[in-house]
Every structure is written in structure tokens, then in C-alpha cells.
Design an enzyme around this catalytic site. Structure first.
Site, short mmCIF file in Angstrom:
data_model
loop_
_atom_site.label_atom_id
_atom_site.label_comp_id
_atom_site.label_asym_id
_atom_site.label_seq_id
_atom_site.Cartn_x
_atom_site.Cartn_y
_atom_site.Cartn_z
N GLY A 47 0.83 -1.19 0.00
CA GLY A 47 0.00 0.00 0.00
C GLY A 47 0.86 1.24 0.00
O GLY A 47 2.07 1.18 0.26
N GLN A 52 3.23 9.96 1.15
CA GLN A 52 4.51 9.24 1.14
C GLN A 52 5.34 9.57 -0.10
O GLN A 52 6.53 9.30 -0.12
CB GLN A 52 4.29 7.73 1.22
CG GLN A 52 3.81 7.26 2.59
CD GLN A 52 3.70 5.76 2.65
OE1 GLN A 52 2.72 5.19 2.18
NE2 GLN A 52 4.72 5.10 3.19
N CYS A 100 6.51 -0.32 7.08
CA CYS A 100 6.09 0.86 6.33
C CYS A 100 7.23 1.30 5.43
O CYS A 100 8.38 1.32 5.88
CB CYS A 100 5.71 1.99 7.29
SG CYS A 100 5.18 3.49 6.47
N LEU A 101 6.91 1.62 4.19
CA LEU A 101 7.95 2.08 3.26
C LEU A 101 8.64 3.34 3.76
O LEU A 101 9.76 3.62 3.37
CB LEU A 101 7.35 2.33 1.87
CG LEU A 101 6.85 1.10 1.12
CD1 LEU A 101 6.13 1.54 -0.15
CD2 LEU A 101 7.98 0.15 0.79
N HIS A 142 -3.83 1.11 8.01
CA HIS A 142 -2.47 1.67 7.99
C HIS A 142 -2.39 2.84 7.01
O HIS A 142 -1.86 3.91 7.36
CB HIS A 142 -1.48 0.56 7.61
CG HIS A 142 -0.07 1.01 7.43
ND1 HIS A 142 0.96 0.58 8.25
CD2 HIS A 142 0.51 1.85 6.53
CE1 HIS A 142 2.09 1.17 7.85
NE2 HIS A 142 1.85 1.93 6.81
N GLU A 143 -2.91 2.64 5.80
CA GLU A 143 -2.82 3.70 4.79
C GLU A 143 -3.68 4.90 5.18
O GLU A 143 -3.29 6.05 4.99
CB GLU A 143 -3.22 3.18 3.41
CG GLU A 143 -2.39 2.02 2.88
CD GLU A 143 -0.90 2.24 2.97
OE1 GLU A 143 -0.44 3.40 2.89
OE2 GLU A 143 -0.17 1.26 3.14
N HIS A 146 -1.98 7.22 7.51
CA HIS A 146 -1.02 8.14 6.87
C HIS A 146 -1.68 9.48 6.56
O HIS A 146 -1.07 10.54 6.70
CB HIS A 146 -0.48 7.55 5.56
CG HIS A 146 0.69 6.64 5.73
ND1 HIS A 146 1.91 7.08 6.19
CD2 HIS A 146 0.86 5.32 5.46
CE1 HIS A 146 2.77 6.06 6.21
NE2 HIS A 146 2.16 4.99 5.78
NI NI Z 1 3.10 3.10 5.58
#
Ligand code: NI
Length: 188
Positions: A47, A52, A100-101, A142-143, A146
Site C-alpha cells: 500500500g 509518502q 512501512c515504506l 495503515h494507509e 497516513h
Molecule cells: Ni506506511
């Protein structure tokens, strides 16, 4: 379009609440979605949120086909969700490892609601809504976080279960909860 650099924890754009999208089916919005897809695929993510890649809009993307890095996880259809609203369907939570990226190389145990209904729009302005559970529900929560400037460590209830993947692997900590020890490399 382009693979964008993923912003890492510490950059203020990840902390600021994102803005609602008011115009759909515009060249700018389509370009953003393509950039997000290119970037998520390049990073093997499950995701991605728009902030991000530095864009302060309420746009998230999630989904993957069978992922060799996530052999236990069921396929999630690739979904663009704009101005998402999350409704909790079941107050019970499950704790599982999350990455997480924007926090590369790390994992933490995070409680999430097991079952939610998400709704919003796609990039064309069409309504989108689905009831989801388990890992699918986790990724969406999670997304969505953000977009409110929240990263997963802020959802953790104990910092005891937070660390570098290599170290957690060496201690075989990752196989204690939900996800396999060696194969969990996807970021959400
Ligand atoms: Ni993330």
C-alpha cells in the site's frame, strides 16, 4: 509517469493531515495515481499513501497479487481510494507485525481492528465501498492513518516489539505472531 522517492519518517509531510480531494477525473489526479502505482510496485509495497510521495492529498492505494514475499497473505485487488471513510464493523482487534515504506527495515507489532467497512471514491469520482477483514483491513487502516499524519509506531501499545527486521529475524521474533519469520518483507 515516474517512480517517486518515498518520504521517510521525520519529514513533516508525513505528519500533516492531508487535504480532501475536491475534483475528480483530472489529469493531475490521474498522474498522481500513476505515480503512486509506479512507486508502490517498484518498492514491492502492499500500500501507499499520497503524502509518502510528498503530495498532501487524501489518496491511498493498496493491493497486490500473490506476493512471493508475502506467501501467507491473500491477494488484495489493487484499489485506489480517495477521501476514505473507515467504519469499524467489529471492535475486536488483532496484533500483527507491520512495516512501512517510510520506516524502511523495521517492523513493529500493531493492534488493528479485524473488520472494517471503507468507503470513498476512485480517481474518476465513482463511489467505492467494501467490507474487509484481517490483513486487508489492516492495510487499509495503515494507509488511512497516513492521511491523518499517523505512522504505525504511534499505534503500537509496547515498544518492546519494535525493531530492525534482521535483528527480529535473528531472534526469530517475527514468527511468533501471524507472519512468517523469513518471508515477511512487504511494506505497507
Ligand atoms: Ni506506511
Amino acid at each position: 509517469m515516474a517512480i517517486k522517492k518515498v518520504v521517510r519518517m521525520g519529514d513533516p509531510v508525513l505528519k500533516a493531515p492531508c487535504l480532501e480531494v475536491s475534483e475528480f477525473d483530472t489529469p493531475e489526479l490521474h498522474a498522481l495515481v500513476v505515480d503512486m502505482k509506479d512507486t508502490m510496485h517498484a518498492e514491492n509495497g502492499a500500500g501507499l499513501a499520497a503524502n509518502q510521495i510528498g503530495v498532501n492529498l487524501r489518496v491511498i492505494l493498496f493491493g497486490f497479487e500473490q506476493n512471493e514475499r508475502y506467501p501467507e497473505a491473500p491477494e488484495i485487488p489493487e484499489t485506489v481510494l480517495i477521501n476514505p471513510i473507515i467504519e469499524v464493523l467489529d471492535r475486536s482487534k488483532e496484533i500483527a507485525w507491520e512495516g512501512c515504506l517510510s520506516i524502511p527495515g523495521m517492523r513493529g507489532l500493531v493492534p488493528r481492528y479485524l473488520s472494517i467497512r471503507y468507503s470513498g471514491k476512485d480517481e474518476f469520482g465513482n463511489p467505492v465501498s467494501q467490507d474487509v477483514s484481517d490483513f486487508h483491513a489492516r492495510v487499509v487502516q495503515h494507509e488511512n492513518d497516513h492521511l491523518d499524519g499517523l505512522l504505525y509506531p504511534q499505534r503500537m501499545t509496547s515498544m518492546d516489539s519494535f525493531g530492525y527486521i534482521d535483528e527480529l529475524d535473528a531472534a526469530c521474533a517475527l514468527d511468533e505472531k501471524s507472519l512468517p519469520c523469513e518471508d515477511d518483507r512487504s511494506e505497507v
